[in-house]
Design an enzyme around this catalytic site. Structure first.
Site, PDB file in Angstrom:
ATOM      1  N   MET A  28     -52.195 -24.341  60.620  1.00 12.71           N
ATOM      2  CA  MET A  28     -52.145 -24.130  58.926  1.00 12.71           C
ATOM      3  C   MET A  28     -50.672 -23.950  58.601  1.00 12.71           C
ATOM      4  SD  MET A  28     -53.940 -21.183  56.939  1.00 12.71           S
ATOM      5  CE  MET A  28     -53.108 -19.846  57.715  1.00 12.71           C
ATOM      6  N   CYS A  29     -50.137 -24.682  57.778  1.00 16.10           N
ATOM      7  CA  CYS A  29     -48.952 -24.607  56.995  1.00 16.10           C
ATOM      8  C   CYS A  29     -48.875 -24.365  55.651  1.00 16.10           C
ATOM      9  CB  CYS A  29     -48.014 -25.701  57.493  1.00 16.10           C
ATOM     10  SG  CYS A  29     -47.806 -26.086  59.259  1.00 16.10           S
ATOM     11  N   GLY A  30     -47.816 -24.122  54.913  1.00 20.84           N
ATOM     12  CA  GLY A  30     -47.733 -24.037  53.562  1.00 20.84           C
ATOM     13  C   GLY A  30     -46.642 -25.072  52.892  1.00 20.84           C
ATOM     14  N   ARG A  75     -49.193 -18.562  55.818  1.00 21.54           N
ATOM     15  CA  ARG A  75     -49.733 -19.856  56.109  1.00 21.54           C
ATOM     16  C   ARG A  75     -48.652 -20.264  57.265  1.00 21.54           C
ATOM     17  NH1 ARG A  75     -53.891 -22.199  53.335  1.00 21.54           N
ATOM     18  NH2 ARG A  75     -53.154 -24.106  54.348  1.00 21.54           N
ATOM     19  N   ASN A 116     -48.764 -30.479  55.796  1.00 23.92           N
ATOM     20  CA  ASN A 116     -49.612 -29.630  56.033  1.00 23.92           C
ATOM     21  C   ASN A 116     -50.775 -30.359  56.788  1.00 23.92           C
ATOM     22  OD1 ASN A 116     -51.154 -27.274  56.834  1.00 23.92           O
ATOM     23  ND2 ASN A 116     -52.016 -27.120  54.667  1.00 23.92           N
TER      24      ASN A 116
END
Length: 298
Positions: free
Chosen positions: A1-3, A32, A176
């Site tokens: 999970m990334c932002g 995130r 993402n």
């Protein structure tokens, strides 16, 4: 999970506030991705002086003045150097490709992470707001910016492995999600003499898109070609010196929200990253459709 966050300004009156607005957006995405973070800023006259070429590198153990002197001696002209966190920003009165080639030849051990006439790429390992403060982002002006907070799931947590990825002139990608076949696509790119600096799957996408653009494709076509080659789930934000584009995978596995007003186009993984933006209460806010490329021109 990334932002992911991005801000494309339509109103020049907001340009002095770009860095401040982007910093808050980035900070809201900390949960995130707290491993590493980075930003790409377009049109900051301090970092990227008008009329100059700009190259951003990761030069572990080499300070900006030493590196600039080495590149300048090789190039035969003055090169400016500036330390910004883990990155070194180099500027010279020449073409971006010429400066980038000089960096590769005179300092083969450094990693080139951005180049162009308007683009500064700053990234590193650590908490997003700590990095942003170290870069001086809150006080930075500009007309467009993108940012990323990373929670690593595959490749190493290093400055080179953090986003944004910028492998073409004034081009930038943040991502993402995950590409399942990036290793096979990486090998195919290598057979075309296109090589990656990291094991990050996003770099494979960035190099594929840059190749398409170099061959004359627009962003829409380049991203359509990418979707036909790279398998996975993703939200991508792609920027150039003229464009700002968002695309999600065909089943929209990863979140994305867009807000449009007369003054800006904003994009983020979650609405809360945009809640502080001026005029957000009156913005047209929507979730981008699966598989559709949304893009805006300067």
């Amino acid at each position: 999970m990334c932002g992911i966050v991005g801000l494309h300004l339509r109103d020049p009156d907001l340009e002095p506030r770009l860095g401040d607005l982007l910093t808050t957006m980035l900070g809201e995405m900390t949960d995130r991705g707290s491993d590493s973070a980075g930003v790409a800023v377009y049109g900051n006259a301090d970092w990227t002086p008008p009329g100059s070429a700009n190259v951003t590198v990761l030069a572990d153990g080499v300070d900006a003045a030493t590196l600039a002197s080495r590149i300048g001696a090789h190039l035969g002209r003055q090169v400016g150097g500036r330390d910004l966190g883990a990155t070194v920003l180099l500027t010279a009165d020449t073409g971006a490709e010429t400066l980038a080639s000089a960096v590769r030849e005179a300092a083969p051990d450094v990693v080139l992470v951005g180049m162009g006439g308007e683009l500064a790429v700053l990234k590193g390992v650590g908490l997003p707001l700590d990095l942003a403060t170290g870069f001086g982002l809150p006080g930075a002006s500009g007309w467009q910016g993108v940012g990323h907070t990373r929670m690593a799931t595959e490749s190493a947590v290093t400055p080179a492995g953090s986003h944004p990825f910028s492998v073409g002139p004034d081009q930038c990608i943040v991502h993402n999600g995950s590409f399942s076949n990036h290793a096979s696509v990486r090998r195919e790119l290598a057979r075309r003499d296109i090589h990656c600096d990291t094991l990050n799957d996003t770099e494979v996408a960035a190099r594929f898109v840059a190749e398409q653009i170099a061959h004359g494709a627009g962003i829409d076509q380049a991203l359509a070609e990418m979707a036909g080659v790279l398998d996975g789930f993703y939200t991508l934000l792609v920027s150039t010196a003229e464009e700002f584009a968002v695309v999600r995978d065909p089943i929209a596995c990863k979140p994305a929200v867009i807000a449009e007003t007369d003054r800006y186009v904003a994009m983020a993984s979650e609405y809360r990253a945009m809640a502080h933006l001026p005029g957000i209460a009156d913005a047209h806010i929507y979730e981008p459709e699966p598989g559709r490329v949304y893009h805006w021109h300067r």
